[in-house]
Write a protein that holds these residues in place. Structure first.
Motif, short mmCIF file in Angstrom:
data_model
loop_
_atom_site.label_atom_id
_atom_site.label_comp_id
_atom_site.label_asym_id
_atom_site.label_seq_id
_atom_site.Cartn_x
_atom_site.Cartn_y
_atom_site.Cartn_z
N GLU A 64 0.82 -1.21 0.00
CA GLU A 64 0.00 0.00 0.00
C GLU A 64 0.85 1.26 0.00
O GLU A 64 0.38 2.34 -0.33
CB GLU A 64 -0.93 0.01 1.21
CG GLU A 64 -1.96 -1.11 1.24
CD GLU A 64 -2.99 -0.98 0.13
OE1 GLU A 64 -3.29 0.16 -0.25
OE2 GLU A 64 -3.47 -2.01 -0.36
N LEU A 65 2.13 1.14 0.40
CA LEU A 65 3.02 2.29 0.47
C LEU A 65 4.01 2.32 -0.69
O LEU A 65 4.99 3.06 -0.65
CB LEU A 65 3.78 2.29 1.80
CG LEU A 65 2.92 2.40 3.07
CD1 LEU A 65 3.79 2.31 4.31
CD2 LEU A 65 2.13 3.70 3.08
N LYS A 96 8.77 7.35 8.36
CA LYS A 96 9.19 6.49 9.46
C LYS A 96 9.69 5.12 9.01
O LYS A 96 10.09 4.31 9.84
CB LYS A 96 8.01 6.30 10.43
CG LYS A 96 7.63 7.58 11.17
CD LYS A 96 6.40 7.37 12.03
CE LYS A 96 5.98 8.66 12.71
NZ LYS A 96 4.75 8.51 13.51
N LEU A 97 9.66 4.83 7.70
CA LEU A 97 10.18 3.56 7.22
C LEU A 97 11.65 3.42 7.59
O LEU A 97 12.43 4.35 7.47
CB LEU A 97 9.99 3.46 5.70
CG LEU A 97 8.55 3.36 5.21
CD1 LEU A 97 8.51 3.39 3.68
CD2 LEU A 97 7.86 2.10 5.73
N THR A 98 12.04 2.23 8.03
CA THR A 98 13.40 1.99 8.50
C THR A 98 14.32 1.63 7.33
O THR A 98 13.99 0.77 6.51
CB THR A 98 13.41 0.85 9.53
OG1 THR A 98 12.45 1.13 10.54
CG2 THR A 98 14.77 0.71 10.16
N ILE A 99 15.48 2.30 7.27
CA ILE A 99 16.43 2.08 6.18
C ILE A 99 17.82 1.82 6.75
O ILE A 99 18.09 2.08 7.93
CB ILE A 99 16.48 3.29 5.22
CG1 ILE A 99 16.99 4.53 5.96
CG2 ILE A 99 15.13 3.54 4.58
CD1 ILE A 99 17.29 5.69 5.04
N LEU A 100 18.71 1.31 5.89
CA LEU A 100 20.11 1.11 6.22
C LEU A 100 20.95 2.23 5.63
O LEU A 100 20.62 2.75 4.55
CB LEU A 100 20.60 -0.23 5.67
CG LEU A 100 19.78 -1.49 6.03
CD1 LEU A 100 20.30 -2.69 5.26
CD2 LEU A 100 19.83 -1.75 7.51
N LEU A 154 -0.66 12.12 7.39
CA LEU A 154 -0.43 10.85 8.07
C LEU A 154 0.31 9.86 7.17
O LEU A 154 1.22 9.16 7.60
CB LEU A 154 -1.76 10.25 8.51
CG LEU A 154 -2.46 10.99 9.66
CD1 LEU A 154 -3.85 10.45 9.86
CD2 LEU A 154 -1.65 10.85 10.93
N VAL A 155 -0.08 9.80 5.89
CA VAL A 155 0.61 8.91 4.95
C VAL A 155 2.06 9.33 4.78
O VAL A 155 2.98 8.51 4.79
CB VAL A 155 -0.13 8.91 3.59
CG1 VAL A 155 0.68 8.16 2.54
CG2 VAL A 155 -1.50 8.29 3.73
N ARG A 156 2.29 10.65 4.66
CA ARG A 156 3.67 11.12 4.50
C ARG A 156 4.50 10.82 5.74
O ARG A 156 5.68 10.46 5.65
CB ARG A 156 3.66 12.62 4.21
CG ARG A 156 2.87 13.00 2.96
CD ARG A 156 3.23 14.36 2.40
NE ARG A 156 3.07 15.45 3.34
CZ ARG A 156 1.96 16.16 3.50
NH1 ARG A 156 0.88 15.85 2.79
NH2 ARG A 156 1.91 17.16 4.34
N PRO A 182 9.07 2.40 -2.46
CA PRO A 182 8.23 3.14 -1.51
C PRO A 182 8.07 4.59 -1.94
O PRO A 182 8.99 5.21 -2.45
CB PRO A 182 9.02 3.02 -0.20
CG PRO A 182 9.74 1.72 -0.32
CD PRO A 182 10.14 1.63 -1.77
N LEU A 183 6.90 5.11 -1.73
CA LEU A 183 6.50 6.42 -2.26
C LEU A 183 7.39 7.55 -1.75
O LEU A 183 7.78 7.58 -0.57
CB LEU A 183 5.05 6.71 -1.87
CG LEU A 183 4.00 5.83 -2.56
CD1 LEU A 183 2.74 5.76 -1.73
CD2 LEU A 183 3.70 6.36 -3.95
N LEU A 184 7.68 8.48 -2.63
CA LEU A 184 8.37 9.72 -2.29
C LEU A 184 7.50 10.90 -2.75
O LEU A 184 7.04 10.92 -3.89
CB LEU A 184 9.73 9.80 -2.99
CG LEU A 184 10.87 8.99 -2.37
CD1 LEU A 184 12.06 8.94 -3.31
CD2 LEU A 184 11.29 9.60 -1.03
#
Length: 694
Positions: free
Chosen positions: A45-46, A107-111, A100-102, A54-56
């Motif tokens: 969904e994202l 908050k998505l976790t990245i390396l 809220l979507v933004r 993932p959406l930008l």
């Protein structure tokens, strides 16, 4: 999911990819999206269904699909339809996704892309600041690149050259992308100080002028967890109030609709799934993430036996390193139990304790013959999540006992039951001789008394102009009346009210001199009667003053009428008829935003935290170009943080000052550093207004 790792040794390909992107640390064309290495699989969904990443800068189409801004912009240059359903589409009709979507995407976790030199894990919104201030890999890349370009410079970088490079990059961005960033208004999570002393705080980055700032300042290796869920609420009486107060709306700085309070013994409290701070996204399938405050109230107050709500709930900070547990899976079940007391003093017969290794309240024992034991639905070791809608996930046995003892008849428990888990013998005593609290009401429970709430009139240096669009009109009404003729009004508020409200008119009855005169209306704030100041009186003092002066032949009333932007007062408007305990009507939350500041009552709230903690609240508002000065509001309070445990801050509270320094006229980027500078203690001066009841 594509997994593209950056390699500092890669040779540049073409003039348009001259160096690593300073925002994402990857090689990509200047006008292409940033690239990230996500730690976990991202929910479909994202994900943008053009680039499959993932959406930008997400954009919503009228047909209900969401794409990256740049992906959709590039696609629409060659096509005139939606990529998913091929319906006719015009780019100008698309709009930014909800805040809220933004926030969820940020908050998505990245390396970190420099895995050889840096193994940091962070949220996506933290990466740019991490690269600029903390990443040894990116620092090494810049040094090597500078050494290759200027062999005799000994690695020193000319700051002017660096500044010009960044300016050029910004200038090459499309106008649409720049305006999108400038218009974004993102809540700032006020959190930790710098993790490494001596460095520029990597979690605070000033946005473009005129936009609020997104701060994601979390403990190392921790992330802020938020979940969306659909909740079904059943009402025996379709007209019955839900029993919660809401704040926010697109016509306020909060933007979203946020639950401020859940009332005891209400429908929502009995259900137990909604808590203060939850963001309401949908009501019966209708998206309310971008509706006005009044529109949201109308939807939430619509009668019906079943109400479907989609909510976003902050779950607090999670530490990934602590989640790597080799213990077997434990079955968990959420159970709702209602106990009915025959009279308010009847004991339930429950012993509550705290554990040493886990936050919250647990049932130690059920006393034989007690109400809970006879009911048979509660068990030893059940974790109490809430009682009568009061969130107790971080509560104490004393707080739970007080809620039970003040309940009239119905006591609604929501508990978490874990199979195969035993209660430990050692329990936390909390510094007292008693390690458990009893809700039996027979022996007194000694509660820790909070010091005086210290409310006071808003100081002159804390005062501000009314928000844009609001008007307040003072009026003097002189009436000659018959000796036995009544005023014919009912009132609410009073400085003894928990929100320290001024006295206001709740109804003008069709009898009495004020109805005949017609100038005093429902919602008017009463300032004085026959020269007697009403603005500092409690409810009963105001009733006495009005009654005693009603005996006079001539009445002179001074009152204040508040006009809300784009809303003409209309007594027949059903969305303004909000039933409330004790009164037939009360003003909407947005009405109080237009009250002149000299009538505000402030409260000083002192928060304490350790060096490893976040303050635990997010704010929105402040000065913005084109919008002028807006109040700062509390938007989110994160569970298990100092702000949450204190329990005095509420969503929708206005921050007036920090440590005595007025916040009036400050921008978001000015107030955040002030809050971050406070290491272990901060004093917040706030004004609190009751949310609108639904």
């Amino acid at each position: 999911m594509l997994d593209i790792m950056a390699d500092p040794e890669v040779e540049e390909q073409g003039s348009k990819i001259s160096e690593l992107c300073h925002k994402c640390g990857q090689f990509h064309l200047l006008l292409d999206n940033h690239l990230y290495n996500f730690q976990d699989e991202v929910d479909d969904e994202l994900v943008c269904h053009i680039c499959l990443q993932p959406l930008l800068q997400p954009m919503d189409t009228p047909c209900g699909h969401t794409y990256c801004f740049k992906c959709l912009e590039n696609f629409m240059q060659e096509h005139n339809f939606c990529p998913m359903d091929r319906k006719k589409l015009c780019f100008q009709h698309c709009r930014k996704s909800s805040l809220l979507v933004r926030n969820l995407l940020d908050k998505l976790t990245i390396l970190c892309p420099f895995q050889k030199e840096c193994q940091q894990i962070m949220q996506r919104c933290e990466l740019e600041a991490h690269l600029q201030n903390r990443c040894p890999g990116f620092r090494k890349y810049k040094s090597e690149r500078e050494r290759r370009k200027n062999p005799h410079s000994k690695g020193k970088e000319d700051p002017i050259t660096s500044m010009e490079t960044n300016t050029t990059k910004e200038a090459e961005l499309s106008d649409g992308a720049s305006s999108l960033v400038a218009e974004s208004s993102i809540a700032a999570v006020v959190s930790l100080g710098t993790v490494e002393p001596g460095l520029v705080n990597p979690a605070f980055e000033e946005g473009e002028e005129g936009g609020n700032v997104s701060l994601c300042i979390l403990p190392q290796k921790a992330s802020l967890v938020a979940e969306t869920s659909t909740i079904e609420i059943h009402r025996d009486d379709p007209e019955e109030e839900l029993g919660m107060r809401i704040v926010g709306g697109k016509d306020t700085p909060l933007g979203n609709i946020v639950v401020q309070e859940v009332l005891r013994d209400s429908v929502v409290a009995a259900d137990g799934k909604i808590a203060p701070g939850d963001h309401i996204l949908e009501v019966n399938g209708v998206n309310i993430s971008s509706v006005t405050h009044c529109q949201a109230i109308s939807l939430l107050r619509h009668p019906g036996p079943i109400l479907h709500l989609m909510v976003l709930q902050e779950k607090g900070f999670s530490n990934r390193t602590l989640q790597q547990d080799s213990s077997p899976a434990i079955h968990q079940e959420v159970i709702h139990v209602t106990l009915m007391k025959r009279d308010p003093s009847e004991p339930l017969g429950i012993k509550l304790i705290r554990k040493t290794d886990e936050a919250g309240i647990f049932i130690l024992d059920l006393l034989d013959g007690g109400l809970a034991a006879k009911n048979g639905k509660l068990s030893r070791n059940d974790k109490v999540l809430s009682i009568n809608g009061q969130d107790l996930r971080q509560g104490t046995p004393e707080t739970a006992a007080q809620i039970i003892q003040t309940s009239e008849a119905r006591v609604n428990f929501v508990v978490l039951r874990q199979s195969g888990v035993q209660l430990p013998e050692a329990i936390e005593d909390g510094g007292t001789s008693n390690s458990s609290s009893s809700s039996n009401g027979g022996s007194p429970v000694h509660h820790r008394r909070r010091p005086d709430q210290n409310h006071y009139r808003r100081k002159s240096n804390y005062q501000k102009d009314l928000p844009q669009g609001y008007l307040s009109q003072e009026k003097t009404v002189a009436i000659k009346k018959e000796l036995k003729e009544s005023l014919g009004i009912t009132i609410g508020g009073g400085r003894d009210n928990k929100n320290k409200l001024p006295i206001y008119v709740t109804s003008v009855q069709p009898i009495g001199c004020l109805f005949r005169d017609g100038r005093i209306k429902r919602g008017d704030v009463l300032l004085s009667i026959n020269g007697i100041d009403l603005t500092h009186l409690n409810y009963y003092e105001a009733v006495s003053a009005l009654k005693s002066n009603a005996a006079s032949h001539t009445i002179v009333l001074k009152a204040l009428e508040i006009l809300v932007p784009e809303r003409v007062p209309d007594p027949t408007d059903p969305s303004s008829d909000i039933r409330e305990h004790g009164f037939s009507w009360s003003p909407l939350w947005i009405t109080w935003l237009g009250l002149p500041t000299y009538l505000h009552c402030c409260q000083d709230i002192v928060l304490h935290k350790s060096n490893s903690e976040s303050w635990g609240f997010s704010i929105v508002g402040g000065f913005e170009e084109g919008k002028g000065n807006q109040p700062f509001f509390i938007k989110t309070i994160v569970p298990a943080t100092p702000a949450f445990r204190d329990r005095r801050l509420k969503c929708g509270d206005e921050i007036v000052a920090v440590n005595g320094v007025s916040a009036i006229g400050m921008s978001n980027s000015e107030l955040i550093p002030m809050l971050k500078e406070q290491k272990n203690k901060v004093t917040l001066t706030v004004v609190s207004w009751p949310g609108s009841l639904v």
